[in-house]
Design a protein around this motif. Structure first.
Motif, PDB file in Angstrom:
ATOM      1  N   TYR A  86     -20.395 -38.287 -36.903  1.00 47.13           N
ATOM      2  CA  TYR A  86     -20.879 -37.726 -35.635  1.00 47.13           C
ATOM      3  C   TYR A  86     -19.699 -37.140 -34.854  1.00 47.13           C
ATOM      4  O   TYR A  86     -19.768 -35.998 -34.374  1.00 47.13           O
ATOM      5  CB  TYR A  86     -21.569 -38.835 -34.846  1.00 47.13           C
ATOM      6  N   ARG A 217     -26.561 -42.481 -27.443  1.00 51.83           N
ATOM      7  CA  ARG A 217     -26.697 -42.969 -28.806  1.00 51.83           C
ATOM      8  C   ARG A 217     -27.082 -44.442 -28.839  1.00 51.83           C
ATOM      9  O   ARG A 217     -26.499 -45.263 -28.135  1.00 51.83           O
ATOM     10  CB  ARG A 217     -25.387 -42.736 -29.564  1.00 51.83           C
ATOM     11  N   GLY A 248     -28.375 -41.340 -31.600  1.00 57.50           N
ATOM     12  CA  GLY A 248     -27.923 -42.289 -32.597  1.00 57.50           C
ATOM     13  C   GLY A 248     -28.475 -41.969 -33.976  1.00 57.50           C
ATOM     14  O   GLY A 248     -29.429 -41.200 -34.122  1.00 57.50           O
TER      15      GLY A 248
END
Length: 278
Positions: A86, A217, A248
């Motif tokens: 991410y 997230r 997330g």
């Protein structure tokens, strides 16, 4: 059979949530019930309460007790550069877009104890963007916000932080950003000169700023569908056109009320981009 497995437990739990809202204006009524059951059970064990109503009595009548008990209503599980892919995608694909703006505003919603805030500050600093950025770090838990602002974490967690940081494309050594003392790693406060830590509830509060990137997230998974839709609606309203939303790894906009207002930017990393209204 325990009370937790009976309709009576759920009745008392709903009464507790109503009482917390009426007494303190913290609204957990839209949180996922299965998760709340587990957390309230832990609170009952911790405080020696036989029934939910016993916990409710102390919460209503003892504000100091509620300040301690609220830790069991919110989930504080995070680590720096969690899900390195991410952060690598943010660095390689999102930041180049953000650098085209004269200034950048970022909202970390549900920041918990701050690991993601500090991670983003480091990333933006290494990409030369931190000085012209403003990061809003919000949460409903005052104790978690205080921890986030301190930026002090147990040193035995730092090895994992460092592995994540390098996997996320970190340009230096994570140890360049902290000093160790008394079993803790204290991160350089200069990293958060551009950070505003603030109380904000996704259940009851409104949009407070126009931002270019929202990172929220592992928060929506604890909400029911209605509250998820409310939160994503806030994010959509706060984002500039073509602004970014990061969720997330187990979260998605699919099937949500605002799904059509976003397009997938980096689907594997759950990064979305707000569409330009037609």
């Amino acid at each position: 059979m325990t009370d937790e497995a009976t309709p009576l437990f759920d009745i008392e739990l709903r009464l507790l949530l109503d009482a917390v809202y009426l007494r303190y204006h913290y609204d957990f009524r839209g949180y996922a019930f299965s998760s709340l059951r587990r957390r309230v059970r832990h609170a009952m064990t911790r405080f020696g309460c036989e029934r939910v109503s016993d916990l409710q009595h102390r919460i209503i009548h003892e504000p100091e007790f509620f300040a301690e008990a609220i830790q069991y209503f919110t989930v504080q599980v995070s680590e720096m550069f969690r899900d390195p892919g991410y952060f690598r995608t943010l660095r390689e694909e999102v930041v180049p877009v953000l650098t085209t703006y004269p200034s950048v505003k970022v909202w970390v919603a549900g920041c918990s104890s701050g690991e993601e805030v500090w991670s983003l500050a480091i990333l933006l600093a290494e990409e030369g963007l931190l000085e012209r950025s403003m990061i809003y770090a919000t949460d409903i838990n005052p104790d978690a916000l205080a921890k986030a602002q301190r930026g002090t974490y147990r040193v035995d967690r730092v090895a994992q932080f460092s592995r994540n940081y390098l996997a996320a494309g970190g340009r230096r050594s994570l140890s360049d950003y902290y000093t160790s003392a008394y079993g803790n790693a204290m991160f350089d406060r200069r990293l958060t000169q551009q950070v505003v830590f603030a109380d904000h509830s996704l259940a009851t509060d409104s949009v407070f700023s126009e931002v270019h990137f929202v990172s929220c997230r592992n928060v929506l998974i604890y909400f029911n569908r209605a509250l998820q839709d409310r939160a994503v609606g806030l994010f959509c309203d706060s984002l500039v056109r073509k602004g970014f939303l990061g969720l997330g790894s187990k979260e998605s906009l699919q099937f949500g009320a605002h799904a059509e207002k976003f397009e997938a930017f980096a689907p594997e990393q759950r990064i979305y981009q707000r569409k330009v209204p037609g």
